[in-house]
Design a protein around this motif. Structure first.
Motif, short mmCIF file in Angstrom:
data_model
loop_
_atom_site.label_atom_id
_atom_site.label_comp_id
_atom_site.label_asym_id
_atom_site.label_seq_id
_atom_site.Cartn_x
_atom_site.Cartn_y
_atom_site.Cartn_z
N LYS A 1 0.78 -1.37 0.06
CA LYS A 1 -0.01 -0.06 -0.01
C LYS A 1 0.91 1.25 0.04
O LYS A 1 0.52 2.11 -0.62
CB LYS A 1 -0.83 -0.14 1.11
N ALA A 2 2.09 1.31 0.74
CA ALA A 2 2.70 2.52 0.84
C ALA A 2 3.60 2.65 -0.14
O ALA A 2 3.82 3.89 -0.59
CB ALA A 2 3.74 2.14 2.23
N LEU A 3 3.86 1.66 -1.03
CA LEU A 3 4.85 1.69 -2.39
C LEU A 3 3.83 1.60 -3.60
O LEU A 3 4.34 1.14 -4.58
CB LEU A 3 5.91 0.82 -2.18
N HIS A 4 2.62 1.92 -3.47
CA HIS A 4 1.84 1.65 -4.62
C HIS A 4 2.44 2.16 -5.80
O HIS A 4 1.91 1.81 -7.26
CB HIS A 4 0.19 2.17 -4.38
N VAL B 1 8.90 -10.51 -1.57
CA VAL B 1 8.80 -11.97 -1.50
C VAL B 1 8.60 -12.64 -0.04
O VAL B 1 9.11 -11.91 0.99
CB VAL B 1 10.15 -12.82 -1.96
N LEU B 2 7.94 -13.31 0.32
CA LEU B 2 7.38 -14.04 1.41
C LEU B 2 8.15 -15.45 1.56
O LEU B 2 7.77 -16.37 0.71
CB LEU B 2 5.98 -14.15 1.83
N VAL B 3 9.26 -15.60 2.13
CA VAL B 3 9.85 -16.90 2.31
C VAL B 3 9.40 -17.64 3.48
O VAL B 3 9.65 -17.05 4.59
CB VAL B 3 11.43 -16.70 2.27
N VAL B 4 8.88 -18.76 3.43
CA VAL B 4 8.36 -19.39 4.39
C VAL B 4 9.17 -20.85 4.58
O VAL B 4 9.41 -21.60 3.74
CB VAL B 4 7.08 -20.00 4.15
N GLU C 1 -7.02 -17.22 2.29
CA GLU C 1 -7.61 -16.08 1.16
C GLU C 1 -6.80 -14.85 1.48
O GLU C 1 -6.56 -14.06 0.25
CB GLU C 1 -9.08 -15.95 1.77
N GLN C 2 -6.40 -14.48 2.39
CA GLN C 2 -5.66 -13.12 2.59
C GLN C 2 -4.16 -13.47 1.60
O GLN C 2 -3.58 -12.55 1.10
CB GLN C 2 -5.52 -13.10 3.92
N LEU C 3 -3.60 -14.29 1.94
CA LEU C 3 -2.34 -14.95 1.12
C LEU C 3 -2.59 -14.83 -0.25
O LEU C 3 -1.94 -14.18 -1.14
CB LEU C 3 -1.89 -16.42 1.66
N THR C 4 -3.73 -15.31 -0.73
CA THR C 4 -4.07 -15.33 -2.20
C THR C 4 -4.29 -14.08 -2.91
O THR C 4 -3.97 -13.53 -3.78
CB THR C 4 -5.27 -16.21 -2.50
N GLU C 5 -5.00 -13.23 -2.06
CA GLU C 5 -5.36 -11.74 -2.45
C GLU C 5 -3.93 -10.99 -2.63
O GLU C 5 -3.78 -10.24 -3.46
CB GLU C 5 -6.15 -10.97 -1.18
N LEU D 1 -1.58 -9.23 -5.61
CA LEU D 1 -1.11 -7.73 -5.74
C LEU D 1 0.45 -7.68 -5.79
O LEU D 1 0.95 -6.67 -5.87
CB LEU D 1 -1.44 -7.07 -4.19
N GLY D 2 1.05 -9.00 -6.15
CA GLY D 2 2.34 -8.89 -6.47
C GLY D 2 3.46 -9.56 -5.47
O GLY D 2 4.25 -10.11 -5.72
#
Length: 113
Positions: free
Chosen positions: A28-31, A38-41, A57-61, A65-66
């Motif tokens: 949001k801040a860098l739109h 990247v989320l590394v799990v 669902e939130q992860l998919t959303e 968004l990138g």
């Protein structure tokens, strides 16, 4: 500016909520900027990446968004999870730690929520 970033997640559902909130706020801040996020799990965090988990669902959303979600093959094996169990937005990488090192070598900023 250069805004490519790694969010590292390896904990429980409460910490995943914090991590995903951080990701959402970052996007949001860098739109108006161009960046890779990247989320590394890895570790026990892998248990939160199922297609029917509470925050799937939130992860998919966020992926729409990138956000690129990269999960550790070693963690999948350790916790006896099958690839078909994963949320479809997840990309399996051989080792989460190596993925983090590789991205840091490419000048990604590391964040551990």
């Amino acid at each position: 500016m250069y805004y490519d970033v790694i969010f590292h997640f390896d904990q429980d559902a409460e910490k995943l909520s914090v991590a995903l909130s951080n990701v959402r706020n970052y996007i949001k801040a860098l739109h108006a900027e161009s960046f890779t996020i990247v989320l590394v799990v890895n570790g026990p965090g892998i248990k939160m990446m199922g297609k029917t988990d509470s925050q799937a669902e939130q992860l998919t959303e966020l992926a729409s968004l990138g956000l690129s979600v990269r999960v550790c093959q070693n963690a999948l094996h350790h916790f006896h999870l099958k690839p078909e169990w994963l949320n479809p937005v997840c990309q399996i990488v051989p080792a989460g730690i190596i993925e983090i090192v590789d991205l840091q070598r490419k000048a990604f900023t590391y964040i551990k929520p």
